[in-house]
Design a protein around this motif. Structure first.
Motif, mmCIF file in Angstrom:
data_model
loop_
_atom_site.group_PDB
_atom_site.id
_atom_site.type_symbol
_atom_site.label_atom_id
_atom_site.label_comp_id
_atom_site.label_asym_id
_atom_site.label_seq_id
_atom_site.Cartn_x
_atom_site.Cartn_y
_atom_site.Cartn_z
ATOM 1 N N ILE A 68 0.903 -1.232 -0.099
ATOM 2 C CA ILE A 68 -0.006 -0.055 0.051
ATOM 3 C C ILE A 68 0.772 1.314 -0.012
ATOM 4 N N ALA A 69 0.364 2.260 -0.753
ATOM 5 C CA ALA A 69 1.504 3.510 -0.988
ATOM 6 C C ALA A 69 0.804 4.294 0.332
ATOM 7 N N LEU A 70 1.827 5.546 0.521
ATOM 8 C CA LEU A 70 1.437 6.152 1.662
ATOM 9 C C LEU A 70 2.168 7.751 1.358
ATOM 10 N N ALA A 71 1.388 8.732 1.692
ATOM 11 C CA ALA A 71 1.874 10.046 1.586
ATOM 12 C C ALA A 71 1.137 10.956 2.603
ATOM 13 N N GLY A 72 2.040 12.005 2.851
ATOM 14 C CA GLY A 72 1.433 12.896 4.049
ATOM 15 C C GLY A 72 1.318 14.517 3.530
ATOM 16 N N PHE A 73 1.448 15.216 4.440
ATOM 17 C CA PHE A 73 1.244 16.598 4.186
ATOM 18 C C PHE A 73 2.111 17.379 5.372
ATOM 19 N N ASP A 74 2.874 18.448 4.783
ATOM 20 C CA ASP A 74 3.532 19.465 5.454
ATOM 21 C C ASP A 74 5.046 19.277 5.403
ATOM 22 N N ASP A 75 5.598 18.107 5.112
ATOM 23 C CA ASP A 75 7.205 17.808 5.023
ATOM 24 C C ASP A 75 7.817 18.263 6.284
ATOM 25 N N VAL A 76 7.449 17.798 7.372
ATOM 26 C CA VAL A 76 8.133 18.101 8.437
ATOM 27 C C VAL A 76 9.486 17.310 8.583
ATOM 28 N N PRO A 77 10.523 17.477 9.701
ATOM 29 C CA PRO A 77 11.831 17.011 9.239
ATOM 30 C C PRO A 77 11.721 15.492 9.300
ATOM 31 N N ILE A 78 10.686 14.840 10.436
ATOM 32 C CA ILE A 78 10.784 13.289 10.332
ATOM 33 C C ILE A 78 10.435 12.627 9.253
ATOM 34 N N CYS A 127 2.376 25.401 -1.970
ATOM 35 C CA CYS A 127 3.025 24.065 -1.687
ATOM 36 C C CYS A 127 3.645 23.425 -2.754
ATOM 37 N N GLU A 128 4.340 22.270 -2.509
ATOM 38 C CA GLU A 128 5.051 21.780 -3.518
ATOM 39 C C GLU A 128 5.072 20.324 -3.236
ATOM 40 N N ILE A 129 5.157 19.091 -4.211
ATOM 41 C CA ILE A 129 5.035 17.811 -3.968
ATOM 42 C C ILE A 129 6.549 17.444 -3.798
ATOM 43 N N VAL A 130 6.780 16.723 -2.873
ATOM 44 C CA VAL A 130 8.161 15.980 -2.583
ATOM 45 C C VAL A 130 7.946 14.353 -2.656
ATOM 46 N N VAL A 131 8.238 14.209 -3.730
ATOM 47 C CA VAL A 131 8.304 12.570 -4.170
ATOM 48 C C VAL A 131 9.510 11.956 -3.345
ATOM 49 N N ARG A 132 9.207 10.644 -2.698
ATOM 50 C CA ARG A 132 9.882 9.846 -1.973
ATOM 51 C C ARG A 132 9.676 8.594 -2.303
ATOM 52 N N ALA A 133 10.201 7.572 -1.269
ATOM 53 C CA ALA A 133 10.069 6.334 -1.684
ATOM 54 C C ALA A 133 8.384 5.607 -1.364
ATOM 55 N N SER A 134 7.871 6.313 -0.573
ATOM 56 C CA SER A 134 6.531 5.822 0.206
ATOM 57 C C SER A 134 5.407 5.736 -0.732
ATOM 58 N N CYS A 135 5.472 6.436 -1.682
ATOM 59 C CA CYS A 135 4.251 6.543 -2.698
ATOM 60 C C CYS A 135 4.332 5.271 -3.874
#
Length: 334
Positions: free
Chosen positions: A266-276, A321-329
């Motif tokens: 299952i893919a996962l995405a969030g919102f805010d891009d906090v450091p964690i 805002c902007e999309i930051v693509v990492r591995a979780s999607c």
């Protein structure tokens, strides 16, 4: 006893008025006299009486910030942005939390009256009635993440709707079709706009009819509960979009506890891009909002109002805002 301005004047052999002019950088005092006064003040370790100065100048050189909470990386970043900007101007920052309660927000605002030169306000309860009852006409204020309708104050908002819609379109572009959302608290402007952006993007793709909306309140715990619920479904969604990163982190842990792999299962995405978001495994795809920039921009707008009262219209500004693509999607599915 504390050294007074009269002590400095006596030791320097000048008038109290001359000391005041020298310490305040006025140009109607000679350089020789200024240097003598500053030397004497330093030797006596004189410190200006801020309370007395405030009575004269009617300025406290302090800015107030009333926020819904002080816990979490979002608010620490917001406070950092405001504080850095305030320090650059030689101003102090007084911060209070309303804990998401309307009465406490009103009490916090009233407690700051007479103690600050202006206010930065972020509250889920901001509306025309709240502003009329809580904020006096004479106190300059800037609102953050608040509806602008009927407001006599300038407002700065994040593009929550646009960011959520863009993330949903990104997940659709990855091949995911069943995209569920872990929502934020109902009645919270950020949460409502993010939910609306997600739903609008699904409607564009004719996928909104059976969309799964899960309850959340921006906490890790609510994200964890949502993740446990999804893990137990007979037909799970292809992707989960959490309305903030902390819920996404809680969800990630719950999915792992249930034996599900992100993004393989299952893919996962969030919102805010906090450091964690950069340090969990897998790293979290998210919507980046420059929270510190929001604080700095709100502070700058407030300073402009303090320096030239009424010179600027009480307009609403939206920060992108902007999309930051990492591995979780995850990769595109067949």
């Amino acid at each position: 006893m504390a050294v007074t301005i009269k002590d400095v004047a006596k030791a320097a052999g000048v008038s109290v008025a001359a000391v005041s002019r020298a310490l305040n950088g006025r140009d109607n005092v000679t350089d020789q006299t200024r240097h003598r006064i500053l030397d004497v003040a330093a030797k006596l370790r004189y410190r200006p009486n801020d309370a007395a100065r405030s009575l004269i100048t009617r300025r406290t050189r302090t800015i107030g910030a009333v926020l819904p909470d002080l816990h979490g990386e979002f608010f620490s970043e917001l406070i950092r942005g405001i504080d850095v900007a305030a320090r650059a101007q030689g101003l102090h920052l007084l911060v209070s939390s309303s804990h998401g309660d309307a009465d406490e927000a009103t009490a916090a605002i009233r407690s700051m009256q007479g103690r600050v030169d202006g206010l930065l306000v972020m509250s889920p309860h901001v509306d025309a009635s709240f502003l009329h009852e809580s904020l006096p006409e004479a106190l300059p204020a800037v609102l953050m993440n608040a509806p602008h309708e009927h407001s006599r104050f300038p407002t700065l908002n994040l593009d929550n709707h646009g960011g959520a819609a863009a993330m949903t379109r990104h997940l659709l572009g990855r091949g995911h079709r069943r995209i569920a959302m872990i929502a934020g608290p109902v009645g919270n402007l950020d949460a409502d706009e993010r939910r609306r952006g997600w739903l609008d993007a699904l409607e564009e793709a004719s996928l909104a009819r059976d969309a799964l909306l899960l309850e959340g309140d921006f906490s890790e715990e609510s994200g964890h509960a949502a993740g446990k619920h999804v893990a137990g479904l007979a037909q799970r969604p292809d992707a989960l979009f959490a309305a903030n990163d902390m819920m996404a982190v809680g969800c990630l842990i719950a999915l792992a506890e249930s034996g599900l792999r992100v993004p393989d299962d299952i893919a996962l995405a969030g919102f805010d891009d906090v450091p964690i978001a950069r340090y969990v495994t897998p790293q979290l795809t998210t919507v980046r909002v420059r929270v510190a920039d929001l604080g700095r921009a709100a502070f700058t707008r407030l300073i402009a109002e303090l320096e030239t009262p009424g010179a600027f219209p009480a307009r609403s500004e939206v920060l992108p805002c902007e999309i930051v693509v990492r591995a979780s999607c995850g990769a595109a599915r067949s």
